[in-house]
Design a protein around this motif. Structure first.
Motif, PDB file in Angstrom:
ATOM      1  N   TYR A   1       0.833  -1.205   0.000  1.00  0.00           N
ATOM      2  CA  TYR A   1       0.000   0.000   0.000  1.00  0.00           C
ATOM      3  C   TYR A   1       0.869   1.257   0.000  1.00  0.00           C
ATOM      4  O   TYR A   1       1.937   1.301   0.613  1.00  0.00           O
ATOM      5  CB  TYR A   1      -0.919   0.002   1.218  1.00  0.00           C
TER       6      TYR A   1
ATOM      7  N   SER B   1       0.863   5.767   0.201  1.00  0.00           N
ATOM      8  CA  SER B   1       0.176   6.827   0.936  1.00  0.00           C
ATOM      9  C   SER B   1      -0.842   7.585   0.090  1.00  0.00           C
ATOM     10  O   SER B   1      -1.698   8.288   0.637  1.00  0.00           O
ATOM     11  CB  SER B   1       1.199   7.810   1.515  1.00  0.00           C
TER      12      SER B   1
ATOM     13  N   GLU C   1       1.914   1.671   4.849  1.00  0.00           N
ATOM     14  CA  GLU C   1       2.305   2.593   3.767  1.00  0.00           C
ATOM     15  C   GLU C   1       3.721   3.119   3.938  1.00  0.00           C
ATOM     16  O   GLU C   1       4.209   3.871   3.081  1.00  0.00           O
ATOM     17  CB  GLU C   1       1.318   3.760   3.725  1.00  0.00           C
TER      18      GLU C   1
END
Length: 300
Positions: A57, A59, A179
Protein backbone atom coordinates in the motif's frame (compact mmCIF):
# COMPACT_ATOMS: atom_id res chain seq x y z
CA UNK A 1 9.53 9.88 -16.59
CA UNK A 2 9.06 13.63 -16.29
CA UNK A 3 8.32 15.37 -13.02
CA UNK A 4 4.61 15.47 -12.33
CA UNK A 5 4.49 19.26 -12.69
CA UNK A 6 5.42 18.82 -16.37
CA UNK A 7 2.68 16.35 -17.19
CA UNK A 8 -0.24 17.33 -19.33
CA UNK A 9 -3.54 17.90 -17.53
CA UNK A 10 -5.73 14.82 -18.07
CA UNK A 11 -9.43 15.22 -18.87
CA UNK A 12 -11.61 15.78 -15.81
CA UNK A 13 -13.26 12.35 -16.07
CA UNK A 14 -10.03 10.35 -16.46
CA UNK A 15 -9.95 7.52 -13.95
CA UNK A 16 -7.04 7.49 -11.50
CA UNK A 17 -4.76 4.51 -11.02
CA UNK A 18 -6.20 2.25 -8.31
CA UNK A 19 -3.85 -0.72 -8.24
CA UNK A 20 -1.80 -3.26 -10.20
CA UNK A 21 -2.20 -7.05 -10.24
CA UNK A 22 0.97 -9.17 -10.21
CA UNK A 23 0.32 -12.93 -10.31
CA UNK A 24 2.68 -15.10 -8.26
CA UNK A 25 2.95 -18.80 -7.55
CA UNK A 26 3.60 -18.42 -3.82
CA UNK A 27 2.66 -15.52 -1.53
CA UNK A 28 5.26 -16.48 1.06
CA UNK A 29 7.96 -16.32 -1.61
CA UNK A 30 6.53 -13.01 -2.80
CA UNK A 31 6.54 -11.63 0.73
CA UNK A 32 10.20 -12.54 1.16
CA UNK A 33 11.21 -11.01 -2.15
CA UNK A 34 9.23 -7.80 -1.67
CA UNK A 35 10.50 -7.39 1.90
CA UNK A 36 14.08 -7.71 0.65
CA UNK A 37 13.27 -4.90 -1.81
CA UNK A 38 12.29 -2.69 1.12
CA UNK A 39 8.50 -2.88 0.94
CA UNK A 40 6.15 -3.39 3.86
CA UNK A 41 3.88 -6.30 2.92
CA UNK A 42 0.31 -6.44 4.24
CA UNK A 43 -1.21 -9.48 5.94
CA UNK A 44 -2.78 -12.10 3.71
CA UNK A 45 -6.15 -11.21 2.17
CA UNK A 46 -8.48 -13.99 1.00
CA UNK A 47 -11.03 -13.64 -1.81
CA UNK A 48 -14.31 -15.59 -1.76
CA UNK A 49 -13.49 -17.17 -5.15
CA UNK A 50 -10.25 -18.95 -4.28
CA UNK A 51 -7.50 -16.36 -4.83
CA UNK A 52 -5.49 -14.53 -2.17
CA UNK A 53 -3.12 -11.57 -1.95
CA UNK A 54 -0.54 -9.75 0.19
CA UNK A 55 -0.62 -6.13 -0.93
CA UNK A 56 1.81 -3.22 -0.97
CA UNK A 57 0.00 0.00 0.00
CA UNK A 58 1.07 3.57 -0.75
CA UNK A 59 0.18 6.83 0.94
CA UNK A 60 -1.78 8.12 -2.09
CA UNK A 61 -4.25 5.22 -1.80
CA UNK A 62 -2.88 3.09 -4.64
CA UNK A 63 -1.50 -0.40 -4.12
CA UNK A 64 0.13 -3.42 -5.73
CA UNK A 65 -1.63 -6.76 -5.46
CA UNK A 66 0.57 -9.88 -5.59
CA UNK A 67 -2.04 -12.56 -6.36
CA UNK A 68 -1.91 -16.32 -5.82
CA UNK A 69 -4.32 -19.23 -6.13
CA UNK A 70 -5.24 -20.50 -2.65
CA UNK A 71 -8.13 -22.87 -3.36
CA UNK A 72 -8.13 -24.53 -6.78
CA UNK A 73 -11.62 -25.99 -6.34
CA UNK A 74 -13.04 -22.55 -5.52
CA UNK A 75 -11.38 -20.94 -8.55
CA UNK A 76 -12.69 -23.78 -10.74
CA UNK A 77 -16.22 -23.13 -9.48
CA UNK A 78 -15.85 -19.37 -9.98
CA UNK A 79 -14.55 -19.79 -13.53
CA UNK A 80 -17.47 -22.08 -14.35
CA UNK A 81 -20.00 -19.36 -13.48
CA UNK A 82 -18.12 -16.70 -15.45
CA UNK A 83 -16.04 -14.89 -12.82
CA UNK A 84 -13.90 -12.71 -15.11
CA UNK A 85 -11.24 -11.95 -12.49
CA UNK A 86 -10.52 -15.65 -11.98
CA UNK A 87 -10.85 -16.49 -15.67
CA UNK A 88 -8.36 -13.83 -16.79
CA UNK A 89 -5.93 -14.78 -14.02
CA UNK A 90 -6.11 -18.42 -15.11
CA UNK A 91 -5.67 -17.48 -18.77
CA UNK A 92 -2.64 -15.36 -17.92
CA UNK A 93 -0.97 -18.15 -15.93
CA UNK A 94 -1.65 -20.72 -18.66
CA UNK A 95 -0.04 -18.51 -21.31
CA UNK A 96 2.75 -16.77 -19.41
CA UNK A 97 3.37 -18.73 -16.21
CA UNK A 98 2.55 -17.99 -12.60
CA UNK A 99 4.84 -14.95 -12.21
CA UNK A 100 4.02 -11.73 -14.02
CA UNK A 101 2.07 -8.49 -14.33
CA UNK A 102 -1.44 -9.12 -15.61
CA UNK A 103 -3.61 -6.05 -15.00
CA UNK A 104 -3.76 -2.30 -14.51
CA UNK A 105 -6.77 -1.20 -12.48
CA UNK A 106 -8.47 2.19 -12.65
CA UNK A 107 -10.41 3.75 -9.80
CA UNK A 108 -14.14 4.14 -10.41
CA UNK A 109 -17.11 5.87 -8.85
CA UNK A 110 -19.57 3.84 -10.92
CA UNK A 111 -18.47 0.42 -12.18
CA UNK A 112 -21.89 -0.14 -13.76
CA UNK A 113 -21.27 2.84 -16.02
CA UNK A 114 -17.75 1.63 -16.79
CA UNK A 115 -19.16 -1.75 -17.78
CA UNK A 116 -21.64 -0.05 -20.12
CA UNK A 117 -18.79 1.96 -21.68
CA UNK A 118 -16.69 -1.16 -22.22
CA UNK A 119 -19.60 -3.00 -23.84
CA UNK A 120 -20.35 -0.05 -26.12
CA UNK A 121 -16.68 0.22 -27.13
CA UNK A 122 -16.48 -3.49 -27.89
CA UNK A 123 -13.79 -4.21 -25.28
CA UNK A 124 -15.79 -5.72 -22.42
CA UNK A 125 -14.09 -8.85 -21.07
CA UNK A 126 -17.30 -10.17 -19.46
CA UNK A 127 -19.80 -9.64 -16.70
CA UNK A 128 -19.31 -7.15 -13.88
CA UNK A 129 -18.30 -8.61 -10.49
CA UNK A 130 -19.22 -7.69 -6.90
CA UNK A 131 -17.39 -9.17 -3.92
CA UNK A 132 -16.27 -8.50 -0.35
CA UNK A 133 -13.31 -9.72 1.67
CA UNK A 134 -11.88 -9.13 5.16
CA UNK A 135 -9.13 -6.51 5.51
CA UNK A 136 -6.61 -6.63 8.36
CA UNK A 137 -4.22 -3.77 9.20
CA UNK A 138 -0.72 -4.08 10.65
CA UNK A 139 -2.05 -4.12 14.22
CA UNK A 140 -4.53 -6.93 13.51
CA UNK A 141 -7.64 -4.75 13.42
CA UNK A 142 -10.09 -6.00 10.79
CA UNK A 143 -12.93 -4.64 8.67
CA UNK A 144 -14.67 -5.62 5.44
CA UNK A 145 -13.64 -4.30 2.03
CA UNK A 146 -16.25 -4.43 -0.75
CA UNK A 147 -15.63 -3.91 -4.45
CA UNK A 148 -17.50 -3.65 -7.75
CA UNK A 149 -15.45 -4.43 -10.87
CA UNK A 150 -15.89 -3.93 -14.62
CA UNK A 151 -13.45 -5.61 -17.04
CA UNK A 152 -11.95 -4.74 -20.41
CA UNK A 153 -9.61 -6.53 -22.82
CA UNK A 154 -8.91 -6.65 -26.54
CA UNK A 155 -9.88 -10.01 -28.13
CA UNK A 156 -6.28 -10.93 -28.94
CA UNK A 157 -5.05 -10.43 -25.35
CA UNK A 158 -4.24 -13.80 -23.79
CA UNK A 159 -4.84 -12.96 -20.14
CA UNK A 160 -3.63 -9.37 -19.82
CA UNK A 161 -6.49 -6.97 -19.08
CA UNK A 162 -7.60 -3.79 -17.35
CA UNK A 163 -10.53 -3.19 -15.06
CA UNK A 164 -12.37 -0.46 -13.22
CA UNK A 165 -12.62 -0.88 -9.45
CA UNK A 166 -15.29 0.84 -7.38
CA UNK A 167 -14.55 0.66 -3.67
CA UNK A 168 -18.08 0.20 -2.38
CA UNK A 169 -16.94 -0.09 1.23
CA UNK A 170 -13.52 1.19 2.24
CA UNK A 171 -12.26 -0.41 5.47
CA UNK A 172 -12.03 1.89 8.49
CA UNK A 173 -8.59 0.71 9.53
CA UNK A 174 -5.25 2.47 9.93
CA UNK A 175 -3.02 1.70 6.94
CA UNK A 176 -0.25 4.15 7.84
CA UNK A 177 2.12 1.44 9.09
CA UNK A 178 1.58 -0.51 5.87
CA UNK A 179 2.31 2.59 3.77
CA UNK A 180 5.78 3.17 5.27
CA UNK A 181 8.46 1.38 3.23
CA UNK A 182 12.13 0.94 4.11
CA UNK A 183 13.14 1.78 0.54
CA UNK A 184 11.37 5.15 0.76
CA UNK A 185 8.79 4.37 -1.95
CA UNK A 186 5.90 6.85 -1.85
CA UNK A 187 3.82 6.12 -4.92
CA UNK A 188 3.58 4.40 -8.28
CA UNK A 189 4.89 7.09 -10.61
CA UNK A 190 4.55 5.19 -13.86
CA UNK A 191 3.57 1.89 -15.44
CA UNK A 192 5.55 0.80 -18.50
CA UNK A 193 3.84 -1.35 -21.13
CA UNK A 194 5.34 -2.86 -24.28
CA UNK A 195 3.35 -3.17 -27.50
CA UNK A 196 4.24 -3.63 -31.16
CA UNK A 197 1.51 -1.07 -32.00
CA UNK A 198 1.55 1.59 -29.25
CA UNK A 199 -1.15 3.76 -30.85
CA UNK A 200 -3.79 1.01 -30.73
CA UNK A 201 -2.88 0.10 -27.15
CA UNK A 202 -2.90 3.75 -26.06
CA UNK A 203 -6.43 4.02 -27.47
CA UNK A 204 -7.48 0.88 -25.59
CA UNK A 205 -6.01 2.11 -22.30
CA UNK A 206 -7.65 5.50 -22.83
CA UNK A 207 -10.99 3.72 -23.13
CA UNK A 208 -10.24 1.77 -19.98
CA UNK A 209 -9.54 4.98 -18.07
CA UNK A 210 -12.21 7.07 -19.84
CA UNK A 211 -9.48 9.48 -20.84
CA UNK A 212 -11.40 10.90 -23.79
CA UNK A 213 -9.39 11.29 -26.97
CA UNK A 214 -6.02 9.62 -26.56
CA UNK A 215 -3.03 11.90 -26.54
CA UNK A 216 0.26 11.15 -28.24
CA UNK A 217 0.68 7.44 -28.99
CA UNK A 218 2.52 5.82 -26.12
CA UNK A 219 1.46 8.26 -23.41
CA UNK A 220 -1.51 8.24 -21.06
CA UNK A 221 -1.63 10.66 -18.13
CA UNK A 222 -3.78 9.67 -15.16
CA UNK A 223 -4.61 12.02 -12.29
CA UNK A 224 -2.13 10.23 -10.02
CA UNK A 225 0.26 8.37 -12.32
CA UNK A 226 1.20 7.79 -15.94
CA UNK A 227 1.25 4.87 -18.37
CA UNK A 228 3.99 4.73 -21.00
CA UNK A 229 3.51 2.37 -23.96
CA UNK A 230 6.73 1.57 -25.83
CA UNK A 231 7.68 -0.63 -28.76
CA UNK A 232 9.99 -3.53 -27.88
CA UNK A 233 12.91 -1.69 -29.51
CA UNK A 234 12.08 1.56 -27.74
CA UNK A 235 11.85 -0.23 -24.41
CA UNK A 236 15.22 -1.92 -24.93
CA UNK A 237 16.89 1.38 -25.82
CA UNK A 238 15.31 3.32 -22.95
CA UNK A 239 15.94 0.84 -20.15
CA UNK A 240 18.73 -1.30 -21.57
CA UNK A 241 16.57 -4.39 -21.11
CA UNK A 242 15.48 -6.89 -23.77
CA UNK A 243 11.80 -7.31 -24.55
CA UNK A 244 10.88 -9.22 -27.71
CA UNK A 245 7.20 -9.74 -26.90
CA UNK A 246 4.81 -10.27 -29.80
CA UNK A 247 1.82 -9.85 -27.52
CA UNK A 248 -0.48 -6.92 -28.33
CA UNK A 249 0.10 -5.65 -24.77
CA UNK A 250 2.62 -6.68 -22.13
CA UNK A 251 2.79 -4.82 -18.83
CA UNK A 252 6.50 -4.87 -18.09
CA UNK A 253 7.71 -2.45 -15.42
CA UNK A 254 6.59 -0.36 -12.46
CA UNK A 255 8.33 2.92 -11.63
CA UNK A 256 8.27 3.98 -7.97
CA UNK A 257 8.94 7.46 -6.65
CA UNK A 258 11.33 7.36 -3.68
CA UNK A 259 12.46 10.08 -1.30
CA UNK A 260 16.18 9.35 -1.63
CA UNK A 261 17.68 7.19 -4.36
CA UNK A 262 20.94 6.63 -2.48
CA UNK A 263 19.06 5.38 0.56
CA UNK A 264 17.01 3.01 -1.60
CA UNK A 265 20.18 1.66 -3.18
CA UNK A 266 21.83 1.16 0.21
CA UNK A 267 18.86 -0.92 1.29
CA UNK A 268 19.13 -3.13 -1.80
CA UNK A 269 22.85 -3.59 -1.19
CA UNK A 270 22.22 -4.50 2.44
CA UNK A 271 19.70 -7.20 1.47
CA UNK A 272 21.75 -8.55 -1.44
CA UNK A 273 19.25 -7.70 -4.20
CA UNK A 274 20.80 -7.54 -7.67
CA UNK A 275 20.19 -4.20 -9.36
CA UNK A 276 21.60 -1.79 -11.92
CA UNK A 277 22.03 1.98 -11.94
CA UNK A 278 21.11 3.65 -15.22
CA UNK A 279 20.39 7.34 -15.91
CA UNK A 280 19.64 8.25 -12.29
CA UNK A 281 17.37 5.29 -11.70
CA UNK A 282 17.67 1.92 -10.02
CA UNK A 283 16.48 -1.03 -12.10
CA UNK A 284 15.66 -4.32 -10.38
CA UNK A 285 15.00 -7.22 -12.77
CA UNK A 286 11.89 -9.33 -12.27
CA UNK A 287 12.28 -12.39 -10.07
CA UNK A 288 10.07 -15.06 -8.49
CA UNK A 289 7.65 -13.19 -6.23
CA UNK A 290 8.25 -9.97 -8.20
CA UNK A 291 6.54 -10.42 -11.53
CA UNK A 292 7.55 -7.08 -13.07
CA UNK A 293 10.73 -5.08 -13.40
CA UNK A 294 10.83 -2.55 -10.55
CA UNK A 295 12.39 0.85 -11.19
CA UNK A 296 13.14 3.42 -8.48
CA UNK A 297 13.43 7.12 -9.31
CA UNK A 298 13.87 10.04 -6.95
CA UNK A 299 10.83 12.35 -6.56
CA UNK A 300 9.44 11.44 -9.97
Amino acid sequence: MNDRAEWGTPPAMTRPLDHLVLPTADLDLARGRLTSLGFTVAPRGVHPFGTENRCLYFSDGTFIEPLAVADQAATDAAATVGNVFVTRDRMYRENFGSEGFSAVVFGSEDADEDHRRYVQAGVSAGDRLDFSRPFVDASGRSDTASFRLAFAAMPQMRGTFVFACQRVNAPRVDRSALEAHANGAKRIAQIVAVAPEPAAITDFLSTGAEAGAAGQAGELDLPNSRIAVMTPDGYAKHFGLPCDTREPLAFSAVVFSVCNLDAARRHLVSTGVDHDMRADRIIVPAAPGQGAIFIFEENS
